[in-house]
Motif scaffolding. Structure first.
Motif, PDB file in Angstrom:
ATOM      1  N   LYS A 223      15.366  -3.668  -7.910  1.00 41.05           N
ATOM      2  CA  LYS A 223      14.707  -4.822  -7.299  1.00 41.05           C
ATOM      3  C   LYS A 223      13.709  -4.328  -6.269  1.00 41.05           C
ATOM      4  N   LEU A 224      12.437  -4.549  -6.539  1.00 41.39           N
ATOM      5  CA  LEU A 224      11.363  -4.095  -5.671  1.00 41.39           C
ATOM      6  C   LEU A 224      10.854  -5.248  -4.819  1.00 41.39           C
ATOM      7  N   SER A 225      10.779  -5.010  -3.509  1.00 45.34           N
ATOM      8  CA  SER A 225      10.188  -5.987  -2.586  1.00 45.34           C
ATOM      9  C   SER A 225       9.030  -5.307  -1.876  1.00 45.34           C
ATOM     10  N   VAL A 226       7.843  -5.905  -1.950  1.00 40.37           N
ATOM     11  CA  VAL A 226       6.663  -5.365  -1.288  1.00 40.37           C
ATOM     12  C   VAL A 226       6.294  -6.298  -0.147  1.00 40.37           C
ATOM     13  N   ILE A 227       6.351  -5.761   1.062  1.00 44.09           N
ATOM     14  CA  ILE A 227       6.148  -6.568   2.272  1.00 44.09           C
ATOM     15  C   ILE A 227       4.685  -6.492   2.703  1.00 44.09           C
ATOM     16  N   PRO A 228       4.068  -7.662   2.981  1.00 39.77           N
ATOM     17  CA  PRO A 228       2.643  -7.654   3.398  1.00 39.77           C
ATOM     18  C   PRO A 228       2.441  -6.921   4.731  1.00 39.77           C
TER      19      PRO A 228
ATOM     20  N   GLY B   8       0.788  -1.224   0.000  1.00 39.65           N
ATOM     21  CA  GLY B   8       0.000   0.000   0.000  1.00 39.65           C
ATOM     22  C   GLY B   8       0.825   1.281   0.000  1.00 39.65           C
ATOM     23  N   GLU B   9       2.146   1.171   0.165  1.00 40.64           N
ATOM     24  CA  GLU B   9       3.019   2.349   0.221  1.00 40.64           C
ATOM     25  C   GLU B   9       3.494   2.700  -1.184  1.00 40.64           C
ATOM     26  N   SER B  10       2.985   3.765  -1.747  1.00 43.87           N
ATOM     27  CA  SER B  10       3.308   4.164  -3.125  1.00 43.87           C
ATOM     28  C   SER B  10       4.726   4.723  -3.213  1.00 43.87           C
ATOM     29  N   SER B  11       5.347   4.567  -4.386  1.00 46.57           N
ATOM     30  CA  SER B  11       6.691   5.082  -4.597  1.00 46.57           C
ATOM     31  C   SER B  11       6.983   5.160  -6.092  1.00 46.57           C
ATOM     32  N   SER B  12       8.191   5.601  -6.425  1.00 47.08           N
ATOM     33  CA  SER B  12       8.589   5.731  -7.827  1.00 47.08           C
ATOM     34  C   SER B  12       9.990   5.182  -8.040  1.00 47.08           C
ATOM     35  N   LEU B  13      10.195   4.584  -9.202  1.00 46.99           N
ATOM     36  CA  LEU B  13      11.504   4.125  -9.632  1.00 46.99           C
ATOM     37  C   LEU B  13      11.989   5.069 -10.730  1.00 46.99           C
ATOM     38  N   ASN B  14      13.310   5.317 -10.738  1.00 45.19           N
ATOM     39  CA  ASN B  14      13.860   6.274 -11.686  1.00 45.19           C
ATOM     40  C   ASN B  14      14.751   5.598 -12.724  1.00 45.19           C
ATOM     41  N   CYS B  15      14.691   6.112 -13.940  1.00 41.96           N
ATOM     42  CA  CYS B  15      15.557   5.657 -15.022  1.00 41.96           C
ATOM     43  C   CYS B  15      16.064   6.905 -15.742  1.00 41.96           C
TER      44      CYS B  15
ATOM     45  N   LEU C 256       8.779   5.160 -13.122  1.00 39.32           N
ATOM     46  CA  LEU C 256       7.747   4.134 -13.021  1.00 39.32           C
ATOM     47  C   LEU C 256       7.115   4.306 -11.639  1.00 39.32           C
ATOM     48  N   HIS C 257       5.893   4.818 -11.642  1.00 44.88           N
ATOM     49  CA  HIS C 257       5.183   5.067 -10.392  1.00 44.88           C
ATOM     50  C   HIS C 257       4.361   3.834 -10.041  1.00 44.88           C
ATOM     51  N   ILE C 258       4.479   3.427  -8.772  1.00 41.59           N
ATOM     52  CA  ILE C 258       3.725   2.260  -8.307  1.00 41.59           C
ATOM     53  C   ILE C 258       2.781   2.742  -7.204  1.00 41.59           C
ATOM     54  N   THR C 259       1.492   2.614  -7.465  1.00 39.61           N
ATOM     55  CA  THR C 259       0.468   3.100  -6.531  1.00 39.61           C
ATOM     56  C   THR C 259      -0.111   1.924  -5.756  1.00 39.61           C
ATOM     57  N   ALA C 260      -0.095   2.049  -4.431  1.00 38.96           N
ATOM     58  CA  ALA C 260      -0.644   1.028  -3.533  1.00 38.96           C
ATOM     59  C   ALA C 260      -0.177  -0.369  -3.924  1.00 38.96           C
TER      60      ALA C 260
ATOM     61  N   ARG D  65      -1.611  -0.922 -11.372  1.00 39.75           N
ATOM     62  CA  ARG D  65      -1.027  -0.040 -10.348  1.00 39.75           C
ATOM     63  C   ARG D  65       0.229   0.679 -10.837  1.00 39.75           C
ATOM     64  N   LEU D  66       0.605   0.495 -12.073  1.00 35.09           N
ATOM     65  CA  LEU D  66       1.823   1.069 -12.630  1.00 35.09           C
ATOM     66  C   LEU D  66       1.519   2.205 -13.605  1.00 35.09           C
ATOM     67  N   LYS D  67       2.319   3.266 -13.499  1.00 28.67           N
ATOM     68  CA  LYS D  67       2.248   4.350 -14.463  1.00 28.67           C
ATOM     69  C   LYS D  67       3.658   4.775 -14.831  1.00 28.67           C
ATOM     70  N   ALA D  68       3.949   4.820 -16.128  1.00 27.75           N
ATOM     71  CA  ALA D  68       5.257   5.235 -16.616  1.00 27.75           C
ATOM     72  C   ALA D  68       5.155   6.613 -17.238  1.00 27.75           C
ATOM     73  N   THR D  69       6.152   7.457 -16.940  1.00 30.81           N
ATOM     74  CA  THR D  69       6.216   8.798 -17.496  1.00 30.81           C
ATOM     75  C   THR D  69       7.589   9.027 -18.093  1.00 30.81           C
ATOM     76  N   LEU D  70       7.676  10.012 -19.014  1.00 30.08           N
ATOM     77  CA  LEU D  70       8.938  10.259 -19.708  1.00 30.08           C
ATOM     78  C   LEU D  70       9.205  11.751 -19.816  1.00 30.08           C
TER      79      LEU D  70
END
Lengths: 113, 115
Positions: free
Chosen positions: A108-113, A16-23, A73-77, A61-66
């Motif tokens: 490497k994304l890890s999502v903890i329950p 549930g914790e949203s975040s973003s990955l950068n490229c 790459l934004h990951i929501t909830a 739950r993924l949104k990519a922007t440029l």
């Protein structure tokens, strides 16, 4: 020299914790920016292609922007099943043409329950 | 959805053996690729093909060879395997689009270990 850098290398999120990955990338002429998901021991799975600054694409739950210099790459909830390595790649105006993709090392994304 | 297959999925072999990694796709794609990926590292292109009877070397120097006799089949061969060839080998294919950069679809990979 054309290159791509992904950050962070690893990211742990609570469910549930949203975040973003950068490229971030440096390329003389961008012909496409790609996002892939890779699970351990498997081949990359295609997610998105972006072609021009300002473009956005969404999938669940993924949104990519440029932008002109980077992609997010934004990951929501996020859910535990979103855990994977996310790869960024670009195709540039190299002498070899559009079929040459330059990949980053991934986040490497890890999502903890 | 991509239909691209690789066999074997896992291979453990002794030094000096000749091996062939198989890759097949059922999508009729003209372009096919072989990448090498070590743990935690980028994918590196080692071979690609525009179509039947076309093969080219990629950015990463490799002692492997490839052939493209049929559209759907793109095998990779190592004449004499060495421990330095231990890696994950990924095959991909794409359908050329005149209006955009074609998207590459990947197979599940072959994990090769050379003892």
């Amino acid at each position: 020299e054309d290159q791509v850098t992904q950050s962070p290398e690893a990211l742990r999120l609570q469910e549930g914790e949203s975040s973003s990955l950068n490229c971030s990338y440096t390329v003389s002429g961008l012909r496409g920016l790609f996002w892939y998901r890779q699970d351990p021991g498997k081949g990359p799975e295609f997610l998105f292609t972006l072609y021009s600054a300002g473009e956005e694409k969404e999938k669940e739950r993924l949104k990519a922007t440029l932008t002109k210099k980077e992609s997010f790459l934004h990951i929501t909830a996020p859910k535990p099943e979103d855990s994977a390595t996310y790869l960024c790649a670009f195709a540039g105006n190299s002498g070899a043409g559009s079929y040459q993709l330059t990949f980053g090392k991934g986040t490497k994304l890890s999502v903890i329950p | 959805e991509a239909d691209i297959y690789q066999t074997p999925r896992y291979l453990v072999i002794g030094t000096g053996k000749k091996i062939t990694l198989e890759c097949s796709q059922t999508m009729g794609h003209d372009k096919m690729y072989w990448y090498q990926q070590d743990p935690g590292m980028e994918l590196h292109l080692i071979h690609y093909s525009y179509g039947v009877n076309s093969t080219e070397k990629g950015d990463l120097s490799s002692e492997s060879t490839v052939s493209r006799i049929r559209t759907e089949h793109f095998p990779l061969t190592l004449e004499s395997a060495r421990p330095s060839h231990t890696s994950q080998y990924l095959c991909a294919s794409s359908d050329p689009q005149a209006w955009s950069t074609d998207t590459q679809y990947f197979g599940p990979g072959t994990r090769l270990t050379v003892l």
